[in-house]
Structure formats: structure tokens, C-alpha cells
Write an enzyme that holds these catalytic residues in place. Structure first.
Site, PDB file in Angstrom:
ATOM      1  N   GLU A 103      19.790  -7.466  -0.431  1.00 34.11           N
ATOM      2  CA  GLU A 103      18.769  -8.476  -0.170  1.00 34.11           C
ATOM      3  C   GLU A 103      18.243  -9.056  -1.479  1.00 34.11           C
ATOM      4  OE1 GLU A 103      17.035  -7.513   4.210  1.00 34.11           O
ATOM      5  OE2 GLU A 103      15.972  -6.550   2.551  1.00 34.11           O
ATOM      6  N   CYS A 140      13.774 -12.333  -6.896  1.00 27.25           N
ATOM      7  CA  CYS A 140      13.867 -10.879  -6.977  1.00 27.25           C
ATOM      8  C   CYS A 140      15.313 -10.493  -6.679  1.00 27.25           C
ATOM      9  CB  CYS A 140      12.904 -10.230  -5.986  1.00 27.25           C
ATOM     10  SG  CYS A 140      12.913  -8.426  -6.036  1.00 27.25           S
ATOM     11  N   CYS A 147      19.855   2.718  -2.826  1.00 33.01           N
ATOM     12  CA  CYS A 147      19.212   3.278  -4.016  1.00 33.01           C
ATOM     13  C   CYS A 147      19.276   4.799  -3.951  1.00 33.01           C
ATOM     14  CB  CYS A 147      17.760   2.818  -4.112  1.00 33.01           C
ATOM     15  SG  CYS A 147      16.943   3.303  -5.655  1.00 33.01           S
ATOM     16  N   CYS A 151      12.313   7.172  -3.873  1.00 30.55           N
ATOM     17  CA  CYS A 151      10.854   7.050  -3.883  1.00 30.55           C
ATOM     18  C   CYS A 151      10.366   7.098  -2.436  1.00 30.55           C
ATOM     19  CB  CYS A 151      10.428   5.756  -4.551  1.00 30.55           C
ATOM     20  SG  CYS A 151      10.908   5.642  -6.296  1.00 30.55           S
ATOM     21  N   CYS A 154       9.169   3.867  -0.306  1.00 30.75           N
ATOM     22  CA  CYS A 154      10.015   2.683  -0.352  1.00 30.75           C
ATOM     23  C   CYS A 154      11.051   2.710   0.760  1.00 30.75           C
ATOM     24  CB  CYS A 154      10.708   2.619  -1.716  1.00 30.75           C
ATOM     25  SG  CYS A 154      11.810   1.201  -1.918  1.00 30.75           S
ATOM     26  N   GLY A 205      17.899  -0.969  -5.389  1.00 26.04           N
ATOM     27  CA  GLY A 205      18.599  -0.229  -6.428  1.00 26.04           C
ATOM     28  C   GLY A 205      17.780  -0.007  -7.680  1.00 26.04           C
ATOM     29  N   GLU A 206      18.292   0.872  -8.537  1.00 25.35           N
ATOM     30  CA  GLU A 206      17.703   1.203  -9.832  1.00 25.35           C
ATOM     31  C   GLU A 206      18.614   0.605 -10.911  1.00 25.35           C
ATOM     32  OE1 GLU A 206      16.378   1.936 -13.096  1.00 25.35           O
ATOM     33  OE2 GLU A 206      15.044   2.947 -11.671  1.00 25.35           O
ATOM     34  N   SER A 235      12.674  -3.665 -13.739  1.00 23.30           N
ATOM     35  CA  SER A 235      11.833  -2.550 -13.319  1.00 23.30           C
ATOM     36  C   SER A 235      12.674  -1.289 -13.221  1.00 23.30           C
ATOM     37  CB  SER A 235      11.201  -2.855 -11.958  1.00 23.30           C
ATOM     38  OG  SER A 235      10.463  -1.745 -11.486  1.00 23.30           O
ATOM     39  N   SER A 258       7.795   1.769 -13.351  1.00 21.47           N
ATOM     40  CA  SER A 258       7.083   2.124 -12.120  1.00 21.47           C
ATOM     41  C   SER A 258       6.380   3.458 -12.327  1.00 21.47           C
ATOM     42  CB  SER A 258       8.073   2.201 -10.949  1.00 21.47           C
ATOM     43  OG  SER A 258       8.583   0.928 -10.649  1.00 21.47           O
ATOM     44  N   LEU A 259       5.116   3.396 -12.681  1.00 22.37           N
ATOM     45  CA  LEU A 259       4.333   4.606 -12.943  1.00 22.37           C
ATOM     46  C   LEU A 259       3.880   5.233 -11.628  1.00 22.37           C
ATOM     47  CD1 LEU A 259       3.009   6.427 -15.079  1.00 22.37           C
ATOM     48  CD2 LEU A 259       1.057   4.850 -15.079  1.00 22.37           C
ATOM     49  N   ASN A 260       3.072   4.522 -10.889  1.00 19.71           N
ATOM     50  CA  ASN A 260       2.707   4.852  -9.502  1.00 19.71           C
ATOM     51  C   ASN A 260       1.900   6.130  -9.319  1.00 19.71           C
ATOM     52  OD1 ASN A 260       4.066   2.551  -8.648  1.00 19.71           O
ATOM     53  ND2 ASN A 260       5.998   3.647  -8.459  1.00 19.71           N
ATOM     54  N   ASN A 334       3.020  -1.824   0.512  1.00 23.46           N
ATOM     55  CA  ASN A 334       3.506  -2.645   1.612  1.00 23.46           C
ATOM     56  C   ASN A 334       4.110  -1.744   2.677  1.00 23.46           C
ATOM     57  OD1 ASN A 334       3.021  -5.338   0.407  1.00 23.46           O
ATOM     58  ND2 ASN A 334       4.494  -4.624  -1.113  1.00 23.46           N
ATOM     59  N   CYS A 377       7.501  -5.988  -2.099  1.00 26.84           N
ATOM     60  CA  CYS A 377       7.913  -4.858  -2.923  1.00 26.84           C
ATOM     61  C   CYS A 377       8.028  -3.587  -2.079  1.00 26.84           C
ATOM     62  CB  CYS A 377       6.886  -4.653  -4.038  1.00 26.84           C
ATOM     63  SG  CYS A 377       7.250  -3.288  -5.141  1.00 26.84           S
TER      64      CYS A 377
END
Length: 399
Positions: A103, A140, A147, A151, A154, A205-206, A235, A258-260, A334, A377
Site C-alpha cells: 500500500e 508514503c 513487516c 510492533c 500496528c 515494512g522496515e 522511518s 520510532s521511539l514510542n 490510529n 500511520c
């Protein structure tokens, strides 16, 4: 760093999009053509963004026919399905040559993610001059099918990892979307005023687990398609060897980590990758990146209600980032089906934001884009059917 955690990538050898200039010289040599034909072919692929060999009129009809007979195709990914949000955001299901899908998202006007990073793109975001809003957009881009990072908040994580994307498949998403919107990058003479396009490698993906292909795509986008690296942001969830390689690159996008979470305990629960590379190791690697005076590293922080959104968490973030050339992008989580988290209340999100600013760290809250079509996101999941829109929470402060 070798690519890992993926199956081997099926590569269509006769797809031209994604090839380097040297590759194209070899192609032209097989047809007995001089080297300058390769430059003409590259310009047609990357500057003119041709969709088919028939559109490459700088090459003779005879040569194009020979190439087609030999099996050569442009090979841009197909925008197989489009969903449009009430806010103008578009989410595309992009079909690749082997039938896999990823996507890609088009956000007209952007989402505020560039603010505070010292670039021209940031200035456009911050001033919001009406003259810059026309055809100013963010794309994006995905780097993998699925992935591997897992996480917990996600939706993409639920897909697992299927394979890496090739450089042509990564850069090809950009070209396909630019063609859909007839975007003028402004490369070459007589192109008029260029449209303002930002790229964020924050899709499925990363990127740093597909490092070589990702960086090869960046070079295509910069050197061949004419999109400045200062208008790109990559990212990462925190792939330490990738950050270390990134620090040595002469051409590189801006970095967003991405700290989060504000400590390893919470981060390890929501981002299992933390158990391999903890926050301290990641911050040390970020500090080693040679930044210009105006360049900031972005730390992304997804706010999860009751998990990482309390005042003590804000205080810990301030301590972590003290003295760094850093800004924080806050993202109100989200929602998605089957993901067991809650959005923060508007009050707690606003309080967290203000605490960071009061502590001297530039903080911005990303505008949610495309939530109603699962384009925001953390929501990309190769959607092929209509689903009910998630509940929305907005926060008051966007400064």
C-alpha cells in the site's frame, strides 16, 4: 548490513524501471546502440516517467519493437485499487509483477510531519502559505511486503514478512502516484514551477531491514527523478546496524526514529525489537550521525492511552533527548481491528504535547490523514474490502 528476515526477492530481469544508468548501457549495447541511448532511456523512464515502451519516442520505433520482442517492459507497479478519504487522502493497493501487493498513500497538503526539521519542506508546513498548498503533497512509500518488526500497535505487523521490495518497486510506487496526479517535479528546461512533493518511507515494512534496495531507490529518486533528499524522510523502528550505515551515506533522507516509549520496559512490550537494541544504544547511534546546524532528527511517538501518555513518560522523554538536535512528532494512535490499545484522551495528548514544549523539546502533533480508509500511520494492511471507519480522536493543540 545484509538484508535479513526475508524470503528471496523474485526479480523480473526485463523490467527497465529500477535499472541504473550502467545497467541501461548494457541493455542498449545488446541492441548495438551507442551509450547516449542509455541516457535517453533513463530520461524517459525517470524524468518523463513513461508507462510503456511506446511512450519512449526518443528511441526509434524499430528499436522499441526489438526491445519489446526481447521481453523488455517499463515495469512500473500498478495502482490496482484506490480508496479516497473525506480529507482527500488516497490509499492505493499497489500490485507488483509477481502478484504481491503493498500500500502507498497520497496526502495532499501533507500531515505536518515536516515541521521543525529546518528544511524548505518544514518552512512550507510552518507558514502554510496558500501559494504553496497547490500540489504540495506527501507520498508514503512501502519498502517491504508486510513487516518483520512486530510492533504491537500496528496493523501491518499482523501480515508478517513476505519479501523485500526491489529498488524499482520502491521508487516505482512514487512514479506511479506522481503520474496519477500529473505532478511536475520541475526537472529540465521548460518545466515551469515545480510542484512540492515530500516522500516518507513510513509505509509497509522496515526500510533498514531492506537497506541496500532502499538506498538504491533513494539514489534513483534523487539522481534520476530529481527529488531532493531533503524532501525525504525514512522511518526506522530502531535497526542499529542500519542507523550506523545510514550515518555514513553521502546522500540520505532525513531520519525519523520510532521511539514510542520513554523507557525500555514499556518499549519492549510494544516494540519487541527493543530487546535486541535498547533505547540507549539507539540514541548513541543517532548522536554519531553528522548533522548540519539546521538538521534535526525526528523522534516519532505514538500515544497509546494509559500506556505511554502520562506526565512521567513526558519527563522521561525530555531526559532522553536533552542536548540533542531533536524534535518529536506525536501521533495519536490510529485504531484498527484486533489491536488491543486505546487512543489517549484529547486532554492527555494535549498535556503530553505541552509538557515537551515546556521542557524545551520542539514537539508537533501529526495531523491524522485518511483514518476513515485505513490509510493513517500504522493502519496499512493490504486492504481489499470495505471496512467500517475507526472511531476518531482529535487533539486541540497542533502547534
Amino acid at each position: 548490513m545484509a538484508d535479513s528476515n526475508t524470503n528471496s526477492v523474485p526479480v523480473t530481469s526485463l523490467a527497465l524501471f529500477g535499472a541504473t544508468l550502467d545497467d541501461l548501457r548494457q541493455v542498449m549495447a545488446t541492441f548495438g546502440q551507442p551509450k547516449f541511448r542509455a541516457r535517453q532511456l533513463a530520461d524517459a523512464l525517470y524524468r518523463q516517467r513513461a508507462n510503456s515502451l511506446d511512450e519512449i519516442t526518443t528511441l526509434s520505433a524499430e528499436l522499441r519493437g526489438q526491445m519489446a520482442e526481447a521481453g523488455y517492459v517499463v515495469g512500473l507497479p500498478e495502482l490496482a485499487q484506490t480508496a479516497k478519504s473525506v480529507d482527500g487522502t488516497e490509499r492505493y493497493l499497489v500490485r507488483l509483477a509477481d502478484g504481491e501487493t503493498v500500500e502507498t498513500v497520497w496526502m495532499p497538503g501533507g500531515d505536518g510531519g515536516e515541521r521543525g526539521d529546518g528544511t524548505e519542506a518544514a518552512h512550507e508546513e510552518e507558514t502554510e502559505d496558500p501559494a504553496t498548498l497547490y500540489k504540495r503533497a506527501t507520498i508514503c512509500v512501502s519498502s517491504q511486503v508486510g513487516c518483520a518488526v512486530n510492533c504491537q500497535f500496528c496493523l501491518t505487523a499482523k501480515l508478517g514478512i513476505r519479501r523485500n521490495l526491489t529498488p524499482g518497486e520502491i521508487a516505482g510506487q512514487v512514479a506511479a502516484v506522481l503520474n496519477r496526479h500529473r505532478v511536475n517535479i520541475g526537472t529540465g528546461k521548460g518545466q515551469g514551477n515545480p510542484d512540492r512533493i515530500n516522500l516518507v518511507f513510513m509505509g509497509m515494512g522496515e526500510p533498514f531491514l531492506n537497506y541496500d534496495s532502499f538506498m538504491a531507490a533513494v539514489k534513483i529518486l534523487v539522481n534520476e527523478m530529481g527529488i531532493p533528499s531533503s524532501r525525504m524522510t525514512v522511518s526506522t523502528s530502531g535497526i542499529l546496524p542500519g542507523i550506523e550505515r545510514y550515518a555514513t551515506e553521502p546522500i540520505r533522507p532525513k531520519l525519523a526514529l520510532s521511539l514510542n516509549a520513554s523507557n525500555d520496559t514499556v518499549r519492549g512490550e510494544i516494540m519487541p525489537i527493543t530487546r535486541k537494541w535498547n533505547i540507549g544504544a539507539l540514541l548513541d547511534a543517532v548522536k554519531a550521525i553528522p548533522l548540519s546546524k539546521r538538521e534535526y532528527v525526528t523522534f516519532e511517538y505514538v500515544l497509546l492511552g494509559g500506556v505511554n501518555d502520562q506526565p512521567q513518560h513526558a519527563a522521561e522523554v525530555l531526559a532522553l533527548l536533552k542536548g540533542m538536535q531533536a524534535k518529536v512528532n506525536l501521533i495519536v494512535w490510529n485504531p484498527g481491528p484486533g489491536v488491543p490499545y486505546e487512543q489517549p484522551t484529547p486532554e492527555s495528548a494535549d498535556r503530553f504535547h505541552k509538557l515537551l514544549i515546556a521542557g524545551g523539546v520542539p514537539a508537533f502533533t501529526r495531523r491524522p490523514r485518511g483514518r476513515d480508509i485505513y490509510a493513517a500511520c500504522g493502519q496499512l494492511k493490504r486492504t481489499v474490502e470495505a471496512e467500517p471507519a475507526p472511531q476518531l480522536v482529535t487533539i486541540a493543540s497542533m502547534a
